[in-house]
Write a protein that holds these residues in place. Structure first.
Motif, PDB file in Angstrom:
ATOM      1  N   PHE A 199       0.379  -4.349   7.087  1.00 46.33           N
ATOM      2  CA  PHE A 199       0.725  -3.298   6.130  1.00 46.33           C
ATOM      3  C   PHE A 199       1.098  -2.019   6.866  1.00 46.33           C
ATOM      4  O   PHE A 199       2.078  -1.341   6.523  1.00 46.33           O
TER       5      PHE A 199
ATOM      6  N   PHE B  74       4.903  -0.602   6.372  1.00 48.41           N
ATOM      7  CA  PHE B  74       5.014   0.498   5.405  1.00 48.41           C
ATOM      8  C   PHE B  74       4.632   1.822   6.063  1.00 48.41           C
ATOM      9  O   PHE B  74       3.538   1.942   6.622  1.00 48.41           O
TER      10      PHE B  74
ATOM     11  N   VAL C  76      -3.119  -2.024   1.487  1.00 52.61           N
ATOM     12  CA  VAL C  76      -3.421  -3.453   1.533  1.00 52.61           C
ATOM     13  C   VAL C  76      -4.551  -3.673   2.536  1.00 52.61           C
ATOM     14  O   VAL C  76      -4.444  -3.280   3.703  1.00 52.61           O
TER      15      VAL C  76
ATOM     16  N   MET D  42      -4.100  -5.885  -2.396  1.00 48.51           N
ATOM     17  CA  MET D  42      -3.441  -4.596  -2.572  1.00 48.51           C
ATOM     18  C   MET D  42      -4.258  -3.755  -3.545  1.00 48.51           C
ATOM     19  O   MET D  42      -4.424  -4.122  -4.710  1.00 48.51           O
TER      20      MET D  42
ATOM     21  N   VAL E 256       5.521  -5.815  -2.055  1.00 47.77           N
ATOM     22  CA  VAL E 256       4.609  -5.962  -0.924  1.00 47.77           C
ATOM     23  C   VAL E 256       4.508  -7.428  -0.504  1.00 47.77           C
ATOM     24  O   VAL E 256       4.534  -7.756   0.688  1.00 47.77           O
TER      25      VAL E 256
END
Length: 567
Positions: free
Chosen positions: A78, A82, A94, A104, A118
């Protein structure tokens, strides 16, 4: 669970939220079919707590609600996929659940659509859960702050032919948000980020003939940290100068700049100074963490005798208290700790500082600005018109400031200040050298505290060893028998140095009748020191020996920061 229409889910969510709000004495209007998607904005307008909103969403969608995320670890993939700005904006994170399935965690229904995005980006199934905004944002900040080792990876991967020019950066941009940044901006951000994570006080960007060396001062000692290719030197230096709002075209004269950057919820002040050198401009960046925790007097490392005597001195109604030592010896930290202890609602405390390192509640702090004519001496004249009870002067640098400090102490104010001298007794002779009359100094001076900072043995790799022959001479001065010494073997936590963190060693000279008589007769520092020792003063080295015996530090550290007082 997802078969319901969005409007139906929002209606059920609102009805559930109304019931929860009623239990807390908050009345919400009934659902109106015309609002549907605007219902979230309505809840925000009606100041419904975010925790209630998240609980209602979890109940309607039959999903878990996490009271706390402390025990859960953020999924590494994650963080890679991101950027922190995305996670903050949508309030999602997450984490690894039990048996490592991905979970999440979101704070509101508005981010529900991101579950599919995601899953596609992470290429693995992801379950959903709810938690509060505060818990999610705290987890995001913790996770992204733990990123390390990115500078070397970035340097290795840079394509020098496609380097983009250094762009401008907002004065409080988050250093952790490096996604989609031009390479040079990303590199400088990561260097700053790594320095803050390592607890560095300064960053040295130093050009050499073959490359650009980045060095960090950690616990008072410089470490070579990164080597940046020579052909990136101009871009890196220009980037730092732009950050400090300096003139990037001027390379022949020294310049100063300032900036503020952010790391999660921490604000870091940068004091930037450039200097022309033979292989190009070198730059030093001083890091001041505005959100750093302030220490109390009991946490500084004073022994019980010095602590009680110093506390007695700072609780007197008027007089002058000096703290001495070289740059970076913790003088300001000691003064801040003293001010915190004596700052009460019935006292007016005013400071003159250069720079203001920490913000103190209930205290008026003024930044000295020499370029605009606000010096310590001129500022002190104006401070005296503010009806102060306690005054802190950042440093006594000249005769004018020294005279005004003494006059303030004699006219009913408690004055704190610093001097640059090697020991406590030398502070007295330094004040006399500045032109202070002996009778004025002896009447106003209460105490002088000399101090140094020694590195502490790393707790993660510390071990007990017998003293080496090189340590014997120092240990012979100790009144205690020290059969074993503490020493760090070097680990990742201490960057292989064997030391982590610092603690003060102190020398407190109290001005009693004997010392006053010495001052009146302009005695030298040696005579004043002898009188203070007879009255119970412990020298810096004596205090250091006590910390060696306690296993806090090593003989090498005490020898590094102390000098043998001539007796």
């Amino acid at each position: 669970m997802l078969a319901s229409k969005p409007s139906d889910i929002h209606k059920r969510w609102w009805d559930s939220l109304r019931l929860m709000a009623q239990s807390q004495g908050l009345e919400l209007p009934e659902w109106q079919s015309t609002e549907e998607e605007g219902v979230l904005a309505r809840a925000l307008r009606l100041e419904v707590p975010s925790s209630l909103q998240a609980r209602a969403a979890a109940k309607v969608l039959e999903l878990p609600f996490c009271e706390s995320l402390d025990s859960l670890r953020v999924a590494p993939q994650f963080i890679r996929e991101f950027p922190i700005a995305f996670a903050r904006q949508h309030e999602i994170v997450v984490v690894l659940g039990e048996d490592d399935p991905l979970l999440m965690v979101l704070a509101n229904l508005k981010s529900w659509y991101l579950l599919d995005i995601v899953q596609r980006l992470l290429q693995t199934p992801v379950r959903a859960a709810f938690s509060t905004s505060d818990a999610i944002l705290q987890k995001i900040n913790q996770a992204y702050q733990q990123q390390t080792g990115q500078v070397e990876t970035l340097i290795d991967s840079l394509d020098h032919e496609t380097l983009e020019a250094a762009g401008r950066l907002g004065s409080a941009e988050d250093l952790m948000d490096v996604t989609d940044r031009p390479p040079v901006i990303k590199l400088v951000n990561l260097i700053l980020f790594d320095a803050v994570q390592a607890g560095a006080s300064d960053i040295h960007i130093q050009p050499s003939e073959g490359h650009l060396v980045v060095r960090l001062r950690i616990d008072g000692v410089l470490f070579d940290t990164f080597n940046v290719p020579k052909d990136m030197q101009e871009e890196v230096i220009s980037r730092v100068k732009i950050l400090g709002k300096m003139n990037i075209a001027e390379k022949r004269l020294p310049q100063d700049g300032r900036a503020t950057v952010q790391i999660a919820d921490r604000m870091i002040d940068l004091r930037i100074a450039s200097l022309p050198a033979s292989h190009g401009e070198r730059v030093v960046i001083r890091l001041l963490d505005k959100s750093a925790r302030l220490y109390t007097l009991t946490e500084l490392g004073m022994n019980s005798q010095s602590l009680s005597r110093f506390q007695e001195s700072i609780h007197l109604e008027h007089g002058l208290v000096l703290v001495t030592g070289p740059t970076g010896s913790g003088k300001s930290t000691t003064l801040y700790a003293a001010l915190q202890e004596i700052n009460t609602k019935d006292r007016n405390v005013v400071t003159l500082e250069d720079p203001i390192e920490y913000q103190l509640d209930g205290i008026s702090q003024t930044q000295v600005n020499v370029k605009k004519g606000l010096t310590f001496a001129s500022g002190l004249r104006n401070v005296l018109r503010q009806d102060p009870d306690i005054i802190m002067i950042g440093e006594i640098r000249d005769r004018e400031t020294a005279v005004m400090a003494i006059q303030s102490a004699l006219t009913g104010h408690l004055v704190f200040s610093t001097l640059h001298t090697n020991d406590a007794a030398s502070a007295i002779t330094r004040m006399l050298d500045l032109g202070i009359e002996p009778y004025l100094l002896s009447s106003s001076l209460l105490a002088v505290m000399a101090q140094r900072l020694v590195r502490k043995v790393c707790k993660s790799c510390g071990t007990q060893i017998p003293p080496e022959e090189s340590d014997r001479k120092l240990l012979e001065e100790s009144p205690e028998d020290i059969p074993l010494l503490s020493q760090g073997t070097g680990c990742e936590a201490c960057r292989k140095s064997g030391y982590r963190g610092r603690v003060g060693i102190f020398e407190l000279l109290l001005v009693d009748d004997e010392v006053r008589d010495k001052i009146q007769h302009r005695a030298n520092a040696t005579d004043i020191r002898k009188s203070a020792i007879l009255a119970g003063m412990k020298l810096l080295r004596d205090d250091g020996l006590g910390k060696i015996a306690s296993g806090i530090t090593t003989p090498a550290e005490v020898q590094r920061v102390t000098i043998r007082s001539s007796m």
